[in-house]
Scaffold this motif. Structure first.
Motif, PDB file in Angstrom:
ATOM      1  N   MET A 168       0.824  -1.210   0.000  1.00  0.00           N
ATOM      2  CA  MET A 168       0.000   0.000   0.000  1.00  0.00           C
ATOM      3  C   MET A 168       0.856   1.257   0.000  1.00  0.00           C
ATOM      4  O   MET A 168       0.442   2.303  -0.505  1.00  0.00           O
ATOM      5  N   THR A 193      -0.267  -2.771  -7.875  1.00  0.00           N
ATOM      6  CA  THR A 193      -0.500  -3.209  -6.503  1.00  0.00           C
ATOM      7  C   THR A 193      -0.724  -4.720  -6.442  1.00  0.00           C
ATOM      8  O   THR A 193      -0.762  -5.405  -7.462  1.00  0.00           O
ATOM      9  N   THR A 232       1.228   2.882  -5.432  1.00  0.00           N
ATOM     10  CA  THR A 232       0.055   3.745  -5.356  1.00  0.00           C
ATOM     11  C   THR A 232      -0.828   3.627  -6.585  1.00  0.00           C
ATOM     12  O   THR A 232      -1.943   4.149  -6.593  1.00  0.00           O
ATOM     13  N   LYS A 254      -8.362  -1.725  -0.122  1.00  0.00           N
ATOM     14  CA  LYS A 254      -8.899  -0.487  -0.691  1.00  0.00           C
ATOM     15  C   LYS A 254     -10.367  -0.608  -1.057  1.00  0.00           C
ATOM     16  O   LYS A 254     -11.001   0.388  -1.401  1.00  0.00           O
TER      17      LYS A 254
END
Length: 280
Positions: free
Chosen positions: A218, A227, A222, A235
């Motif tokens: 995380m 990710t 970004t 998220k």
């Protein structure tokens, strides 16, 4: 003798009953996750304790929605690459460092190994800021190298492999030396193959810890296309409301790779955990 056999049989039955009960308890969260993924959001947030199965049909479309919206192919790729390179780097560096600390004598050996032990005792969160600054200055944000960076070396792996090398008899190295093998040949051809079980254990622990790693992905990744599964799932949690069926569907899809890996390498998992004496 009959009473003894009856007592043994009762003990065996009791043990099996206890194991079955605990197995069911461990399976309940996974079953609840799958059932929630097949409900509507209203059914998922219902407080009715008997509202276990979907009442308005099985909503398989939840899986299609999260697969499309969160591009799980990219998430799988990023996560598997991170796990692969972390396991590779951890086993490579730990086996060399473990052999050096376990079998060789050199100046400063005790001091250096004390630093390794200190690193094991310090919480890993302390290293996040220095590691972030290093990755940022190298321009490696949102890259696979950035994800792998904290796992390039491992203090736990060094300690585990050092213990494994110390448990091997010295006669093997002495015989290899008499045959003309140098240090590198003794390490590669004699000692390292004998620590296979320790490296398997380290690979298992590294893979599981990498899969569960949440904070570092995380921070360092970004962008959605760089990710990992754990960060993407985190998220999905909304600030005021959450779509729980979609979250559970994503969680089911997220555990699929680890289940497949476990099924393929089940024997190595069991042997590695039994040999290391650890637990996940």
């Amino acid at each position: 003798m009959d009473s003894y056999e009856a007592k043994q049989r009762m003990t065996s039955v009791l043990i099996h009953v206890i194991l079955i009960i605990f197995s069911i308890i461990m399976i309940v969260p996974f079953a609840w996750m799958i059932l929630t993924a097949l409900k509507t959001n209203q059914e998922a947030i219902s407080v009715n304790p008997f509202y276990i199965f979907p009442q308005s049909g099985w909503h398989w479309e939840n899986f299609g929605i999260v697969w499309k919206n969160y591009n799980f192919v990219i998430l799988y790729k990023n996560t598997l690459l991170m796990i692969f390179f972390r396991v590779l780097c951890a086993c490579l560096t730990a086996t060399m460092a473990g052999y050096a600390f376990g079998r060789l004598n050199f100046p400063g050996k005790k001091i250096m190994f004390s630093l390794v032990l200190v690193q094991m005792m310090v919480p890993g969160q302390i290293f996040i800021i220095p590691q972030y600054l290093m990755i940022s200055k190298m321009g490696m944000m949102n890259t696979t190298f950035g994800l792998v960076f904290p796992g390039l070396v491992t203090a736990f792996g060094t300690y585990l492999l050092k213990t494994g090398y110390e448990g091997l008899p010295k006669d093997l190295e002495e015989a290899a030396g008499l045959d003309g093998c140098n240090v590198g040949q003794r390490f590669l051809k004699i000692m390292m193959p004998l620590t296979r079980s320790s490296m398997v254990s380290l690979g298992i622990f590294t893979a599981v810890f990498a899969f569960k790693d949440l904070m570092w992905p995380m921070i360092v990744c970004t962008k959605a296309e760089t990710t990992t599964l754990s960060a993407a799932l985190a998220k999905m949690q909304g600030q005021f409301t959450s779509d729980y069926p979609s979250m559970m569907a994503a969680a089911v899809l997220a555990v699929v790779p680890m289940i497949i890996i476990y099924v393929i390498f089940q024997r190595q998992f069991v042997e590695g955990i039994a040999t290391s004496g650890g637990k996940l």
